[in-house]
Design a protein around this motif. Structure first.
Motif, PDB file in Angstrom:
ATOM      1  N   LEU A  52      12.759   0.602 -23.442  1.00 54.85           N
ATOM      2  CA  LEU A  52      13.986  -0.196 -23.509  1.00 54.85           C
ATOM      3  C   LEU A  52      15.130   0.613 -24.103  1.00 54.85           C
ATOM      4  N   LYS A  53      14.843   1.369 -25.151  1.00 54.17           N
ATOM      5  CA  LYS A  53      15.869   2.195 -25.778  1.00 54.17           C
ATOM      6  C   LYS A  53      16.391   3.233 -24.787  1.00 54.17           C
ATOM      7  N   GLU A  54      15.483   3.861 -24.063  1.00 51.03           N
ATOM      8  CA  GLU A  54      15.874   4.875 -23.075  1.00 51.03           C
ATOM      9  C   GLU A  54      16.735   4.268 -21.966  1.00 51.03           C
ATOM     10  N   ALA A  55      16.441   3.026 -21.583  1.00 46.59           N
ATOM     11  CA  ALA A  55      17.193   2.350 -20.525  1.00 46.59           C
ATOM     12  C   ALA A  55      18.451   1.667 -21.066  1.00 46.59           C
ATOM     13  N   ASP A  56      18.713   1.794 -22.375  1.00 43.82           N
ATOM     14  CA  ASP A  56      19.866   1.174 -23.023  1.00 43.82           C
ATOM     15  C   ASP A  56      19.852  -0.350 -22.854  1.00 43.82           C
ATOM     16  N   ILE A  57      18.658  -0.931 -23.034  1.00 44.98           N
ATOM     17  CA  ILE A  57      18.465  -2.375 -22.972  1.00 44.98           C
ATOM     18  C   ILE A  57      18.084  -2.845 -24.375  1.00 44.98           C
ATOM     19  N   THR A  58      18.774  -3.854 -24.876  1.00 45.21           N
ATOM     20  CA  THR A  58      18.502  -4.378 -26.210  1.00 45.21           C
ATOM     21  C   THR A  58      17.163  -5.101 -26.237  1.00 45.21           C
ATOM     22  N   ALA A  59      16.312  -4.718 -27.165  1.00 47.87           N
ATOM     23  CA  ALA A  59      15.021  -5.386 -27.336  1.00 47.87           C
ATOM     24  C   ALA A  59      15.189  -6.604 -28.229  1.00 47.87           C
ATOM     25  N   VAL A  60      14.893  -7.771 -27.691  1.00 45.46           N
ATOM     26  CA  VAL A  60      14.931  -9.009 -28.470  1.00 45.46           C
ATOM     27  C   VAL A  60      13.475  -9.481 -28.562  1.00 45.46           C
ATOM     28  N   ILE A  61      12.733  -8.788 -29.402  1.00 45.77           N
ATOM     29  CA  ILE A  61      11.299  -9.008 -29.556  1.00 45.77           C
ATOM     30  C   ILE A  61      11.003  -9.069 -31.052  1.00 45.77           C
ATOM     31  N   PRO A  62      10.499 -10.189 -31.536  1.00 45.75           N
ATOM     32  CA  PRO A  62      10.151 -10.251 -32.954  1.00 45.75           C
ATOM     33  C   PRO A  62       9.050  -9.232 -33.264  1.00 45.75           C
ATOM     34  N   PRO A  63       9.151  -8.550 -34.394  1.00 38.32           N
ATOM     35  CA  PRO A  63       8.108  -7.574 -34.739  1.00 38.32           C
ATOM     36  C   PRO A  63       6.835  -8.270 -35.215  1.00 38.32           C
ATOM     37  N   VAL A  64       5.701  -7.668 -34.915  1.00 39.56           N
ATOM     38  CA  VAL A  64       4.437  -8.199 -35.428  1.00 39.56           C
ATOM     39  C   VAL A  64       4.407  -7.974 -36.941  1.00 39.56           C
ATOM     40  N   LYS A  65       3.686  -8.809 -37.645  1.00 35.84           N
ATOM     41  CA  LYS A  65       3.649  -8.734 -39.110  1.00 35.84           C
ATOM     42  C   LYS A  65       3.021  -7.450 -39.614  1.00 35.84           C
ATOM     43  N   SER A  66       2.186  -6.810 -38.788  1.00 37.21           N
ATOM     44  CA  SER A  66       1.495  -5.601 -39.228  1.00 37.21           C
ATOM     45  C   SER A  66       2.373  -4.345 -39.180  1.00 37.21           C
ATOM     46  N   ARG A  67       3.595  -4.449 -38.647  1.00 34.94           N
ATOM     47  CA  ARG A  67       4.494  -3.282 -38.621  1.00 34.94           C
ATOM     48  C   ARG A  67       4.894  -2.916 -40.044  1.00 34.94           C
ATOM     49  N   LYS A  68       4.802  -1.625 -40.355  1.00 32.26           N
ATOM     50  CA  LYS A  68       5.188  -1.173 -41.692  1.00 32.26           C
ATOM     51  C   LYS A  68       6.669  -1.411 -41.938  1.00 32.26           C
ATOM     52  N   GLU A  69       7.489  -1.074 -40.925  1.00 28.39           N
ATOM     53  CA  GLU A  69       8.930  -1.327 -41.011  1.00 28.39           C
ATOM     54  C   GLU A  69       9.264  -2.448 -40.051  1.00 28.39           C
ATOM     55  N   GLN A  70       9.705  -3.569 -40.617  1.00 30.53           N
ATOM     56  CA  GLN A  70      10.083  -4.696 -39.771  1.00 30.53           C
ATOM     57  C   GLN A  70      11.422  -4.402 -39.108  1.00 30.53           C
ATOM     58  N   ARG A  71      11.465  -4.549 -37.812  1.00 32.11           N
ATOM     59  CA  ARG A  71      12.649  -4.256 -37.006  1.00 32.11           C
ATOM     60  C   ARG A  71      13.510  -5.514 -36.906  1.00 32.11           C
ATOM     61  N   ALA A  72      14.800  -5.345 -36.972  1.00 32.67           N
ATOM     62  CA  ALA A  72      15.723  -6.472 -36.810  1.00 32.67           C
ATOM     63  C   ALA A  72      15.828  -6.823 -35.325  1.00 32.67           C
ATOM     64  N   TYR A  73      16.058  -8.106 -35.044  1.00 29.98           N
ATOM     65  CA  TYR A  73      16.292  -8.560 -33.675  1.00 29.98           C
ATOM     66  C   TYR A  73      17.201  -9.782 -33.736  1.00 29.98           C
ATOM     67  N   SER A  74      17.812 -10.123 -32.633  1.00 31.56           N
ATOM     68  CA  SER A  74      18.751 -11.242 -32.594  1.00 31.56           C
ATOM     69  C   SER A  74      18.003 -12.561 -32.534  1.00 31.56           C
ATOM     70  N   HIS A  75      18.015 -13.285 -33.646  1.00 31.79           N
ATOM     71  CA  HIS A  75      17.392 -14.618 -33.674  1.00 31.79           C
ATOM     72  C   HIS A  75      18.120 -15.570 -32.737  1.00 31.79           C
ATOM     73  N   GLU A  76      19.429 -15.370 -32.600  1.00 29.02           N
ATOM     74  CA  GLU A  76      20.225 -16.232 -31.743  1.00 29.02           C
ATOM     75  C   GLU A  76      19.828 -16.084 -30.283  1.00 29.02           C
ATOM     76  N   LEU A  77      19.680 -14.847 -29.808  1.00 27.78           N
ATOM     77  CA  LEU A  77      19.252 -14.628 -28.425  1.00 27.78           C
ATOM     78  C   LEU A  77      17.817 -15.071 -28.196  1.00 27.78           C
ATOM     79  N   TYR A  78      16.957 -14.833 -29.208  1.00 32.50           N
ATOM     80  CA  TYR A  78      15.549 -15.179 -29.069  1.00 32.50           C
ATOM     81  C   TYR A  78      15.376 -16.680 -28.994  1.00 32.50           C
TER      82      TYR A  78
END
Length: 78
Positions: A52-78
């Motif tokens: 998605l990053k390579e295609a310049d598409i915004t990822a609106v995917i909640p991160p799984v709890k097991s991720r060491k670094e939680q990634r931000a995402y748009s709650h509004e779009l989700y």
């Protein structure tokens, strides 16, 4: 299944019940023209996020709890 901005199906893939949905996302993205990719936590994979990053598409995917670094995402779009 990929849908357009109105929720109308644009393409889809039928698999057996034992195939992970996220493994099919790269195939659905082949000719995808989109600003954002909305999906649930099951699609939170490094491979898909990199695509998605390579295609310049915004990822609106909640991160799984097991991720060491939680990634931000748009709650509004989700």
């Amino acid at each position: 299944m990929a849908v357009d901005e109105y929720g109308i199906p644009a393409s889809g893939i039928v698999t057996s019940g034992t195939v992970a949905d996220c493994s099919q996302a790269p195939l659905l993205m082949e000719d995808l023209e989109a600003e954002a990719f909305l999906a649930d936590k099951a699609y939170d994979t490094n491979e898909l996020l990199d695509m998605l990053k390579e295609a310049d598409i915004t990822a609106v995917i909640p991160p799984v709890k097991s991720r060491k670094e939680q990634r931000a995402y748009s709650h509004e779009l989700y």
